[in-house]
Scaffold this active site. Structure first.
Site, PDB file in Angstrom:
ATOM      1  N   ARG A  36       0.849  -1.252   0.027  1.00 24.06           N
ATOM      2  CA  ARG A  36      -0.027   0.018  -0.046  1.00 24.06           C
ATOM      3  C   ARG A  36       0.928   1.254  -0.069  1.00 24.06           C
ATOM      4  O   ARG A  36       0.209   2.177  -0.221  1.00 24.06           O
ATOM      5  CB  ARG A  36      -0.790   0.126   1.241  1.00 24.06           C
ATOM      6  N   TYR A  72       0.778   4.491  -2.590  1.00 26.16           N
ATOM      7  CA  TYR A  72      -0.235   5.110  -2.266  1.00 26.16           C
ATOM      8  C   TYR A  72      -0.248   6.052  -0.963  1.00 26.16           C
ATOM      9  O   TYR A  72      -0.161   7.172  -1.193  1.00 26.16           O
ATOM     10  CB  TYR A  72      -1.579   4.486  -2.404  1.00 26.16           C
ATOM     11  N   VAL A  99     -14.582  -1.679  -1.569  1.00 30.52           N
ATOM     12  CA  VAL A  99     -15.351  -2.640  -0.937  1.00 30.52           C
ATOM     13  C   VAL A  99     -17.131  -2.193  -1.170  1.00 30.52           C
ATOM     14  O   VAL A  99     -17.727  -3.305  -1.436  1.00 30.52           O
ATOM     15  CB  VAL A  99     -15.142  -2.597   0.703  1.00 30.52           C
ATOM     16  N   VAL A 100     -17.229  -0.958  -1.335  1.00 31.73           N
ATOM     17  CA  VAL A 100     -18.868  -0.709  -1.442  1.00 31.73           C
ATOM     18  C   VAL A 100     -19.223  -1.054  -2.689  1.00 31.73           C
ATOM     19  O   VAL A 100     -20.127  -1.987  -2.991  1.00 31.73           O
ATOM     20  CB  VAL A 100     -19.115   0.718  -1.200  1.00 31.73           C
ATOM     21  N   ASN A 122     -17.940  -3.426  -4.816  1.00 31.70           N
ATOM     22  CA  ASN A 122     -17.757  -4.707  -4.900  1.00 31.70           C
ATOM     23  C   ASN A 122     -18.832  -5.509  -4.398  1.00 31.70           C
ATOM     24  O   ASN A 122     -19.447  -6.299  -4.942  1.00 31.70           O
ATOM     25  CB  ASN A 122     -16.407  -5.191  -4.270  1.00 31.70           C
ATOM     26  N   GLN A 126      -8.826  -0.693  11.647  1.00 24.39           N
ATOM     27  CA  GLN A 126      -9.779   0.162  12.133  1.00 24.39           C
ATOM     28  C   GLN A 126      -9.645   1.730  11.498  1.00 24.39           C
ATOM     29  O   GLN A 126      -8.452   1.999  11.081  1.00 24.39           O
ATOM     30  CB  GLN A 126      -9.919   0.389  13.565  1.00 24.39           C
ATOM     31  N   ARG A 127     -10.766   2.546  11.267  1.00 23.17           N
ATOM     32  CA  ARG A 127     -10.635   3.712  10.898  1.00 23.17           C
ATOM     33  C   ARG A 127     -11.804   4.461  11.128  1.00 23.17           C
ATOM     34  O   ARG A 127     -12.921   4.188  10.643  1.00 23.17           O
ATOM     35  CB  ARG A 127     -10.445   3.764   9.241  1.00 23.17           C
TER      36      ARG A 127
HETATM   37  P1  NAD Z   1     -10.931   7.663  -9.022  1.00 26.33           P
HETATM   38  O1  NAD Z   1      -9.912   6.549  -9.262  1.00 26.33           O
HETATM   39  O2  NAD Z   1     -12.274   7.477  -9.463  1.00 26.33           O
HETATM   40  O3  NAD Z   1     -10.248   8.994  -9.939  1.00 26.33           O
HETATM   41  C1  NAD Z   1      -8.932   9.173 -10.133  1.00 26.33           C
HETATM   42  C2  NAD Z   1      -8.773  10.095 -11.199  1.00 26.33           C
HETATM   43  O4  NAD Z   1      -7.400  10.452 -11.400  1.00 26.33           O
HETATM   44  C3  NAD Z   1      -9.132   9.234 -12.497  1.00 26.33           C
HETATM   45  O5  NAD Z   1     -10.007   9.858 -13.247  1.00 26.33           O
HETATM   46  C4  NAD Z   1      -8.141   8.776 -12.970  1.00 26.33           C
HETATM   47  O6  NAD Z   1      -8.142   8.590 -14.441  1.00 26.33           O
HETATM   48  C5  NAD Z   1      -7.465  10.310 -12.939  1.00 26.33           C
HETATM   49  N1  NAD Z   1      -5.710   9.925 -12.876  1.00 26.33           N
HETATM   50  C6  NAD Z   1      -5.179   8.923 -12.196  1.00 26.33           C
HETATM   51  N2  NAD Z   1      -3.658   9.211 -12.659  1.00 26.33           N
HETATM   52  C7  NAD Z   1      -3.500  10.280 -13.469  1.00 26.33           C
HETATM   53  C8  NAD Z   1      -2.403  10.699 -14.021  1.00 26.33           C
HETATM   54  N3  NAD Z   1      -1.473  10.265 -13.914  1.00 26.33           N
HETATM   55  N4  NAD Z   1      -2.508  12.141 -14.737  1.00 26.33           N
HETATM   56  C9  NAD Z   1      -3.974  12.369 -14.872  1.00 26.33           C
HETATM   57  N5  NAD Z   1      -5.218  11.783 -14.122  1.00 26.33           N
HETATM   58  C10 NAD Z   1      -4.984  10.561 -13.486  1.00 26.33           C
HETATM   59  O7  NAD Z   1     -10.751   7.958  -7.618  1.00 26.33           O
HETATM   60  P2  NAD Z   1     -11.427   8.794  -6.613  1.00 26.33           P
HETATM   61  O8  NAD Z   1     -12.258   7.884  -5.500  1.00 26.33           O
HETATM   62  O9  NAD Z   1     -12.570   9.692  -7.338  1.00 26.33           O
HETATM   63  O10 NAD Z   1     -10.460   9.526  -6.114  1.00 26.33           O
HETATM   64  C11 NAD Z   1     -10.145  10.987  -6.231  1.00 26.33           C
HETATM   65  C12 NAD Z   1      -8.868  11.333  -5.310  1.00 26.33           C
HETATM   66  O11 NAD Z   1      -9.488  11.477  -3.961  1.00 26.33           O
HETATM   67  C13 NAD Z   1      -7.735  10.841  -5.379  1.00 26.33           C
HETATM   68  O12 NAD Z   1      -6.629  11.460  -5.290  1.00 26.33           O
HETATM   69  C14 NAD Z   1      -7.792   9.707  -4.013  1.00 26.33           C
HETATM   70  O13 NAD Z   1      -6.602   9.403  -3.677  1.00 26.33           O
HETATM   71  C15 NAD Z   1      -8.580  10.696  -3.103  1.00 26.33           C
HETATM   72  N6  NAD Z   1      -9.250   9.937  -1.974  1.00 26.33           N
HETATM   73  C16 NAD Z   1     -10.361   9.365  -2.287  1.00 26.33           C
HETATM   74  C17 NAD Z   1     -11.069   8.789  -1.232  1.00 26.33           C
HETATM   75  C18 NAD Z   1     -12.286   8.044  -1.642  1.00 26.33           C
HETATM   76  O14 NAD Z   1     -12.939   7.404  -0.678  1.00 26.33           O
HETATM   77  N7  NAD Z   1     -13.070   8.132  -2.730  1.00 26.33           N
HETATM   78  C19 NAD Z   1     -10.464   8.547  -0.142  1.00 26.33           C
HETATM   79  C20 NAD Z   1      -9.258   9.200  -0.005  1.00 26.33           C
HETATM   80  C21 NAD Z   1      -8.847  10.218  -0.868  1.00 26.33           C
HETATM   81  N1  UDP Z   2     -12.887  -5.573   1.386  1.00 26.33           N
HETATM   82  C1  UDP Z   2     -13.367  -6.753   1.513  1.00 26.33           C
HETATM   83  N2  UDP Z   2     -13.973  -6.993   0.435  1.00 26.33           N
HETATM   84  C2  UDP Z   2     -13.727  -6.581  -0.855  1.00 26.33           C
HETATM   85  C3  UDP Z   2     -13.171  -5.558  -0.792  1.00 26.33           C
HETATM   86  C4  UDP Z   2     -12.542  -4.910   0.051  1.00 26.33           C
HETATM   87  O1  UDP Z   2     -13.632  -7.179   2.494  1.00 26.33           O
HETATM   88  O2  UDP Z   2     -14.288  -7.106  -2.104  1.00 26.33           O
HETATM   89  C5  UDP Z   2     -12.376  -5.007   2.552  1.00 26.33           C
HETATM   90  C6  UDP Z   2     -10.621  -4.686   2.454  1.00 26.33           C
HETATM   91  O3  UDP Z   2      -9.909  -5.711   2.954  1.00 26.33           O
HETATM   92  C7  UDP Z   2     -10.674  -3.440   3.523  1.00 26.33           C
HETATM   93  C8  UDP Z   2     -11.947  -2.971   3.460  1.00 26.33           C
HETATM   94  O4  UDP Z   2     -12.826  -3.714   2.751  1.00 26.33           O
HETATM   95  O5  UDP Z   2     -10.625  -4.104   4.852  1.00 26.33           O
HETATM   96  C9  UDP Z   2     -12.000  -1.534   2.687  1.00 26.33           C
HETATM   97  O6  UDP Z   2     -11.585  -1.859   1.467  1.00 26.33           O
HETATM   98  P1  UDP Z   2     -11.536  -0.742   0.305  1.00 26.33           P
HETATM   99  O7  UDP Z   2     -10.312  -1.423  -0.552  1.00 26.33           O
HETATM  100  O8  UDP Z   2     -12.601  -0.206  -0.152  1.00 26.33           O
HETATM  101  O9  UDP Z   2     -10.542   0.685   0.842  1.00 26.33           O
HETATM  102  P2  UDP Z   2      -9.395   0.923   2.093  1.00 26.33           P
HETATM  103  O10 UDP Z   2      -8.937  -0.418   2.303  1.00 26.33           O
HETATM  104  O11 UDP Z   2      -8.415   1.566   1.254  1.00 26.33           O
HETATM  105  O12 UDP Z   2      -9.940   1.567   3.281  1.00 26.33           O
END
Ligand code: NAD
Ligand code: UDP
Length: 309
Positions: A140, A143, A185-186, A188, A273-274
């Site tokens: 991980r 990221y 997860v959601v 999926n 946990q989170r």
């Molecule tokens: P997502 O994967 O749907 O969106 C990411 C976007 O970035 C995509 O459109 C992808 O094509 C674009 N992208 C990736 N690499 C790129 C590159 N090199 N150049 C140009 N574009 C690029 O994900 P998301 O859930 O919409 O997340 C958006 C942002 O929010 C991300 O930075 C993510 O880390 C952050 N974030 C999201 C969550 C969440 O739960 N959704 C949580 C924490 C942080």
């Molecule tokens: N997870 C799971 N089944 C799935 C995908 C994810 O049980 O099909 C679990 C995963 O191991 C984690 C949690 O769900 O504990 C959240 O995973 P997700 O990939 O959504 O986000 P993150 O781990 O980055 O919070």
């Protein structure tokens, strides 16, 4: 204002572009379409105030803008681990290029950081003051550490060059426009339930997450950008905390599926946990999420029912 959204064709980015257009702004979306797609932009692709630029943020780009939201980065473990080196380049080079643009134009810039900067947290719930517990060499890390370096860059550009920064740490957010094969997860669980397939819980399902519905998150994004009290970091998320087993049971109830739960191995370094401490967001932007998990899941299920799975 003219507003640049990197990653604007993704899940969160497309909702953000839509909201900013509704508010009357001009929006430039820069995206390489790795996990984003043009379909997400269809509702506003013909709006004359909207512009889509296919571009990779690891390469510099120019634009005359007043605000920059830096979202470009794959967010699902499946997609960010697909090419780990590219993921860390996207976070780091994308931040440098976006911050360079902010420095040149004087634009205010907001970084979409993540609860992953807390790693597998030993402080619960997580306040912004917690420095985290992150493995620097695990699967991980591309990221988590990429996002941590981006935070460092934001604060160094702020201290050294006076760049006007905002930093939000987003906790798990879900909703319509997630990809059916996103891997988080959601989506999926919902896709598996709608297809009548087994629902895959990784590990015993006792690990917890806190899930925020996308509309709540976008409201906080814009409020954080426009307030002038703090650079952040500010946590944005829903403090309701659920185990993955509880989530699976809720999806089964809401979809009425006959799917059964099955268990798969827990991936390495999966946080146990989170939950966000959102006291700061409440104080600074008078924000707290309004949409419950059950309500948000129902809306997301409706979206996926209309999608070609
Ligand atoms: P997502 O994967 O749907 O969106 C990411 C976007 O970035 C995509 O459109 C992808 O094509 C674009 N992208 C990736 N690499 C790129 C590159 N090199 N150049 C140009 N574009 C690029 O994900 P998301 O859930 O919409 O997340 C958006 C942002 O929010 C991300 O930075 C993510 O880390 C952050 N974030 C999201 C969550 C969440 O739960 N959704 C949580 C924490 C942080
Ligand atoms: N997870 C799971 N089944 C799935 C995908 C994810 O049980 O099909 C679990 C995963 O191991 C984690 C949690 O769900 O504990 C959240 O995973 P997700 O990939 O959504 O986000 P993150 O781990 O980055 O919070």
């Amino acid at each position: 204002m003219r507003i640049l959204v990197t990653g604007g064709a993704g899940f969160l980015g497309s909702h953000l572009c839509e909201k900013l257009l509704e508010q009357g702004h001009e929006v430039v979306c820069v995206d390489n379409l790795f996990t984003g797609r043009k379909d997400n932009l269809l509702p506003f692709l013909n709006n004359p105030r909207f512009e889509f630029v296919r571009h990779d943020v690891v390469d510099p780009f120019k634009a005359e803008v007043d605000r920059i939201y830096n979202l470009a980065c794959p967010a699902s473990p499946v997609h960010y681990q697909h090419n780990a080196i590219k993921t860390i380049k996207t976070s780091v080079m994308g931040a440098i290029n976006s911050l360079g643009l902010a420095k040149r134009t004087g634009a205010r810039i907001l970084q979409a950081s993540t609860s992953e900067v807390y790693g597998d947290p030993q402080v619960h719930p997580q306040p912004e003051s917690y420095w985290g517990n992150v493995n620097p060499i695990g699967i991980r890390s591309c990221y988590d550490e990429g996002k941590r370096v981006a935070e460092t860059l934001f604060f160094d550009y702020h201290r050294m060059n006076g760049v006007d920064i905002r930093l939000v740490r987003i906790f798990n957010t879900y909703g319509p426009r997630m990809l059916a094969n996103d891997g988080r997860v959601v989506s999926n669980f919902i896709v598996q339930a709608l297809k009548g397939e087994d629902i895959t819980i990784y590990g015993d399902g006792s690990q917890t997450r806190s899930f925020c519905y996308v509309d709540d998150l976008i409201e906080a994004f814009v409020k954080m950008m426009e307030q002038t009290q703090t650079t952040g970091p500010v946590n944005i998320g829903n403090p309701g905390e659920f185990t993955m087993l509880e989530l699976a049971q809720l999806v089964i109830k809401l979809t009425g599926t006959k799917s059964k739960i099955t268990h798969k191995p827990l991936p390495a370094d999966d946080p146990k946990q989170r939950r966000p401490d959102i006291s700061l967001a409440k104080k600074i932007i008078n924000w707290e999420p309004k949409i419950s998990l059950e309500e948000g899941l129902a809306k997301t299920i409706e979206y996926f029912k209309k999608t070609d799975l």
